[in-house]
Design a protein around this motif. Structure first.
Motif, mmCIF file in Angstrom:
data_model
loop_
_atom_site.group_PDB
_atom_site.id
_atom_site.type_symbol
_atom_site.label_atom_id
_atom_site.label_comp_id
_atom_site.label_asym_id
_atom_site.label_seq_id
_atom_site.Cartn_x
_atom_site.Cartn_y
_atom_site.Cartn_z
ATOM 1 N N GLY A 197 0.789 -1.225 0.000
ATOM 2 C CA GLY A 197 0.000 0.000 0.000
ATOM 3 C C GLY A 197 0.815 1.265 0.000
ATOM 4 N N GLY A 198 2.128 1.146 -0.037
ATOM 5 C CA GLY A 198 2.979 2.330 0.036
ATOM 6 C C GLY A 198 2.878 3.230 -1.182
ATOM 7 N N SER A 199 2.596 2.664 -2.345
ATOM 8 C CA SER A 199 2.521 3.466 -3.571
ATOM 9 C C SER A 199 1.434 4.526 -3.497
ATOM 10 C CB SER A 199 2.283 2.559 -4.777
ATOM 11 O OG SER A 199 3.359 1.669 -4.954
ATOM 12 N N SER A 200 0.380 4.256 -2.727
ATOM 13 C CA SER A 200 -0.708 5.233 -2.619
ATOM 14 C C SER A 200 -0.276 6.478 -1.862
ATOM 15 C CB SER A 200 -1.916 4.594 -1.925
ATOM 16 O OG SER A 200 -1.584 4.220 -0.588
ATOM 17 N N HIS A 201 0.840 6.419 -1.165
ATOM 18 C CA HIS A 201 1.346 7.566 -0.408
ATOM 19 C C HIS A 201 2.363 8.379 -1.209
ATOM 20 C CE1 HIS A 201 -0.427 6.453 3.547
ATOM 21 N NE2 HIS A 201 -0.319 5.220 3.056
ATOM 22 N N LEU A 202 2.643 7.970 -2.448
ATOM 23 C CA LEU A 202 3.591 8.710 -3.277
ATOM 24 C C LEU A 202 2.937 9.966 -3.843
ATOM 25 C CD1 LEU A 202 5.136 5.726 -5.267
ATOM 26 C CD2 LEU A 202 6.356 7.161 -3.625
ATOM 27 N N PRO A 203 3.711 11.023 -4.076
ATOM 28 C CA PRO A 203 3.157 12.215 -4.719
ATOM 29 C C PRO A 203 2.703 11.895 -6.149
ATOM 30 C CG PRO A 203 5.311 12.667 -3.746
ATOM 31 C CD PRO A 203 5.122 11.187 -3.726
ATOM 32 N N ASP A 204 1.871 12.739 -6.690
ATOM 33 C CA ASP A 204 1.431 12.588 -8.067
ATOM 34 C C ASP A 204 2.598 12.875 -9.014
ATOM 35 O OD1 ASP A 204 0.096 13.884 -10.689
ATOM 36 O OD2 ASP A 204 -1.293 12.454 -9.756
ATOM 37 N N THR A 205 2.606 12.203 -10.157
ATOM 38 C CA THR A 205 3.701 12.404 -11.118
ATOM 39 C C THR A 205 3.756 13.840 -11.628
ATOM 40 O OG1 THR A 205 2.259 11.598 -12.888
ATOM 41 C CG2 THR A 205 3.721 9.988 -11.872
ATOM 42 N N ALA A 206 2.664 14.571 -11.510
ATOM 43 C CA ALA A 206 2.661 15.970 -11.954
ATOM 44 C C ALA A 206 3.614 16.823 -11.129
ATOM 45 C CB ALA A 206 1.251 16.538 -11.881
ATOM 46 N N THR A 207 3.960 16.336 -9.926
ATOM 47 C CA THR A 207 4.883 17.094 -9.069
ATOM 48 C C THR A 207 6.345 16.812 -9.399
ATOM 49 O OG1 THR A 207 4.980 15.373 -7.348
ATOM 50 C CG2 THR A 207 3.181 16.984 -7.204
ATOM 51 N N ALA A 208 6.595 15.849 -10.296
ATOM 52 C CA ALA A 208 7.971 15.474 -10.632
ATOM 53 C C ALA A 208 8.721 16.653 -11.242
ATOM 54 C CB ALA A 208 7.968 14.299 -11.603
ATOM 55 N N ARG A 209 9.972 16.803 -10.881
ATOM 56 C CA ARG A 209 10.767 17.936 -11.349
ATOM 57 C C ARG A 209 11.507 17.640 -12.651
ATOM 58 N NH1 ARG A 209 13.302 20.202 -5.597
ATOM 59 N NH2 ARG A 209 11.355 20.034 -4.416
ATOM 60 N N ASP A 210 11.563 16.365 -13.031
ATOM 61 C CA ASP A 210 12.245 15.994 -14.266
ATOM 62 C C ASP A 210 11.829 14.587 -14.655
ATOM 63 O OD1 ASP A 210 13.841 14.246 -12.584
ATOM 64 O OD2 ASP A 210 15.046 16.016 -12.089
ATOM 65 N N ASP A 211 12.395 14.089 -15.760
ATOM 66 C CA ASP A 211 12.028 12.761 -16.262
ATOM 67 C C ASP A 211 12.382 11.667 -15.270
ATOM 68 O OD1 ASP A 211 10.939 13.602 -18.723
ATOM 69 O OD2 ASP A 211 12.939 13.791 -19.591
ATOM 70 N N TYR A 212 13.505 11.830 -14.570
ATOM 71 C CA TYR A 212 13.898 10.802 -13.607
ATOM 72 C C TYR A 212 12.845 10.669 -12.512
ATOM 73 C CZ TYR A 212 16.512 8.136 -10.160
ATOM 74 O OH TYR A 212 16.883 7.165 -9.259
ATOM 75 N N GLU A 213 12.436 11.783 -11.922
ATOM 76 C CA GLU A 213 11.438 11.722 -10.860
ATOM 77 C C GLU A 213 10.094 11.225 -11.378
ATOM 78 O OE1 GLU A 213 12.993 14.806 -7.457
ATOM 79 O OE2 GLU A 213 11.102 15.235 -8.490
ATOM 80 N N ARG A 214 9.748 11.603 -12.594
ATOM 81 C CA ARG A 214 8.484 11.111 -13.152
ATOM 82 C C ARG A 214 8.485 9.589 -13.250
ATOM 83 N NH1 ARG A 214 7.257 9.394 -17.854
ATOM 84 N NH2 ARG A 214 9.184 10.171 -18.792
ATOM 85 N N LEU A 215 9.589 9.024 -13.702
ATOM 86 C CA LEU A 215 9.679 7.567 -13.789
ATOM 87 C C LEU A 215 9.668 6.930 -12.408
ATOM 88 C CD1 LEU A 215 12.373 7.245 -16.602
ATOM 89 C CD2 LEU A 215 10.007 6.445 -16.747
#
Length: 687
Positions: A197-215
């Motif tokens: 269930g940990g994935s549900s606590h991750l920020p939305d990909t829209a908050t990613a600062r670059d391609d690495y964080e988005r992935l």
């Protein structure tokens, strides 16, 4: 003499493996309980020589000495941290299980200490129990007096390696949101991915600062399109330094060419259901192509592990990326249609150790190609490193770190293989005493090496003409030669721009030895877009060397790295031209194998190459090429004058013999078949 080259040694000493007293060899043979005269008879002839003073002696005494705690800091670069690192390595080699708390205290120092502690951690958890280990980790993670943001990555890497959960999902998410450090934030996100269930606590990909964080924040990649044949093995091989597709750029060299062709051939063997070549993808790579998996050839897939760096990290920078590489490898390889059966790593560095850890988690067998690098020249290279020399001291520490990593890879591996040398793999036994148990004391098996076949293009003749016309198009810009110089002997050198490759020494010898009057020199290698610091420095040195002689500069061409097919096309074009007389020159300080040399031999070029390393096991001086002493400018000048003076019949005879050597002994198809059977054998052995 080049300041980067070691003191000259005679060919006779090199042929014997070196008669000088070797402090590293003596320390290791004593530590592992094998008499020095048994492990290396030639070294024992000089065993009465006293070890030199300096940082090397202090570090070896701390790590391998009979009384390591008696080593006293003598000022300069030797630090209490060196004693801590040495103590951790000794405990690891001796199999000592340290209690979690003191082990953790020592882990939160230099990244080298953290990496060593990670190797000790399984024994600590097994001996003292997962509960104690988890509680100690939790105390450091939640207690603000103990917790430092820069330590979070180490703490969570230890937790994930043992399947421990010191933080709840809510705590990890809150810590990630509050963390000022990007590296700590990423470690917490990786940890959340592994919690139920940990994935549900991750920020939305829209908050990613670059391609690495988005992935990193995205759900697992969809690998539904990956197809493997039924039956057979899933084989993974790694190429984590440099680029698979751009040899000659940065850290990319012959191994990238070899693994690309080898993976294609392995995938076609009956033993393989599919082959995965694991590479890295930096921010720049991800911006150009965000896809993490692609098919290179039928059954041969490229898996790209994202690294949080602008460019692919240098080997010295890999400790900071080890945790991420392990996580990404497990994440992506688990998505394949079938589990990986065997993983083959070839470098003694933190990236390979990260993949070895991923292999342990995935439950696959590990194969390691061991080489006597940096062992073979370490003692001589660092003999005069003074305790007060900070930069040289760090180079020494890095080399000793790689020696330790090689030991751990040998310890972890289910099979160790070697690169064939003049004495098979017997030299490995000198530097890896623990390998004496392999093959009834003969050491690791020496698997064949191969050269991917060159396949001419549809319009090959036209492409070759264009390459030569472009090369001889001017002579005024350090990228071309004058058309009127086609009658001069051409010296060609291909390779990444690096101090170890010694292009600076070659240009120095060519210029100051007067060879520019009768020969042209063509160097191919190095990136012009986004060059590394090493490439910039080497290119600057080359330009400064020839700046004093404009006439010589007109006969020197410095070409950027070319695609492998273009390099080999150029070599074939030069070798088969009726107008040109040419030599391929390898001025490297050493070469473990020398794929570029074999490619030049296959093209039909006569070859002159360094006598240090593995090249003499296939190149016989005066028979199918010329062996060069590349230790100094003086010896290299002598060798270049020798080949330039050889009569045309001799040159052609050596070229013909060299090409026959490659065609008869270095087939990548045979290499793939033998390797496939090695993989089958290691998978059949009981764990």
């Amino acid at each position: 003499m080049s300041t980067d080259a070691p003191a000259p040694r005679s060919p006779e000493r090199d042929a014997l493996g070196g008669l000088d007293f070797d402090e590293l060899l003596a320390a290791r043979t004593a530590f592992y309980g094998k008499p020095a005269e048994e492990a290396a008879p030639e070294a024992s002839q000089r065993s009465a020589d006293p070890p030199r003073d300096g940082l090397l002696a202090q570090l070896l005494a701390a790590e391998y000495g009979s009384r390591p705690q008696g080593v006293r800091r003598q000022g300069g670069a030797f630090t209490p941290g060196d004693l801590t690192t040495a103590a951790l390595r000794r405990a690891c080699r001796l199999g000592i299980a340290m209690p979690p708390r003191p082990l953790l205290h020592r882990a939160l120092g230099h990244p080298r200490q953290a990496g060593t502690a990670l190797e000790l951690w399984p024994g600590s958890v097994s001996r003292y129990g997962p509960r104690q280990a988890r509680d100690v980790l939790r105390q450091h993670l939640v207690d603000r007096r103990r917790s430092h943001p820069e330590h979070i990555t180490v703490l969570l890497e230890l937790a994930m390696s043992a399947g421990l959960r010191p933080l709840t999902a809510e705590e990890a998410a809150a810590a990630a949101a509050a963390s000022p450090l990007r590296q700590a934030r990423h470690a917490l996100w990786r940890y959340l991915h592994l919690l139920p269930g940990g994935s549900s606590h991750l920020p939305d990909t829209a908050t990613a600062r670059d391609d690495y964080e988005r992935l990193l924040l995205s759900p697992p990649a969809d690998l539904a399109g990956v197809r493997m044949r039924p039956g057979g093995l899933i084989i993974a091989q790694s190429m984590l330094l440099g680029s698979l597709d751009r040899p000659g750029h940065g850290q990319s060299g012959g191994l990238s060419v070899l693994l690309a062709g080898l993976g294609d051939r392995l995938a076609s063997t009956s033993a393989a259901a599919g082959v995965v070549t694991i590479v890295t993808a930096s921010h720049r790579d991800l911006a150009e192509d965000p896809c993490l998996v692609r098919e290179r050839a039928p059954g041969h897939w490229i898996v790209r592990l994202p690294v949080d760096a602008p460019a692919v990290p240098l080997q010295q920078q890999m400790p900071a990326h080890r945790a991420g590489l392990t996580w990404w490898a497990v994440r992506l390889l688990r998505l394949l249609p079938r589990p990986v059966d065997v993983m083959h790593v070839r470098y003694a560095d933190d990236a390979s150790l990260g993949l070895a850890e991923a292999g342990r988690i995935l439950g696959c067998r590990l194969v390691f190609t061991a080489t006597p690098d940096p062992h073979r020249h370490l003692a001589r290279r660092h003999a005069d490193t003074a305790s007060g020399s900070t930069r040289s001291a760090e180079h020494l520490r890095h080399d000793l770190h790689r020696v330790f990593i090689a030991d751990r890879l040998v310890h972890r591996a289910h099979s160790v293989v070697g690169i064939p040398g003049r004495g098979g793999t017997s030299e490995l036994l000198r530097f890896f005493p623990e390998l004496s148990t392999h093959n009834d004391g003969r050491g690791p098996s020496a698997l064949p090496e191969g050269v991917p076949a060159y396949v001419p293009a549809r319009h090959e003749d036209e492409l070759r003409r264009t390459l030569l016309e472009t090369l001889f198009a001017g002579g005024d810009d350090l990228r071309t030669l004058a058309p009127g110089d086609r009658n001069l002997t051409l010296l060609l050198c291909v390779g990444r721009l690096h101090t170890m490759k010694q292009q600076h020494l070659l240009v120095d010898a060519w210029l100051n030895g007067g060879l520019w009057r009768t020969t042209t020199l063509v160097l191919v290698g190095g990136a012009t877009d986004h060059p590394t610091e090493e490439e910039r420095n080497m290119r600057r040195r080359l330009h400064e060397t020839v700046r004093v002689s404009p006439s010589a500069a007109r006969r020197l061409a410095l070409l950027p790295a070319l695609a492998n097919k273009d390099v080999r096309r150029l070599e074939h074009a030069i070798a088969e031209s009726e107008e040109l007389n040419a030599w391929y020159v390898c001025p490297s300080l050493k070469e473990e194998f020398g794929l570029a040399v074999l490619e030049a031999m296959e093209a039909g070029l006569p070859v002159a190459a360094t006598r240090r390393g593995g090249i003499p096991h296939y190149l016989r001086d005066g028979v199918n090429g010329v062996l060069l002493d590349t230790s100094t400018r003086r010896t290299l000048v002598r060798g270049l004058h020798h080949i330039a003076a050889l009569a045309e019949p001799e040159r052609r005879r050596m070229a013909y013999a060299g090409r026959r050597t490659v065609l008869e002994r270095f087939s990548v198809a045979e290499m793939a078949e033998v390797l496939a059977q090695e993989y089958v054998g290691v998978c059949l052995r009981p764990l």
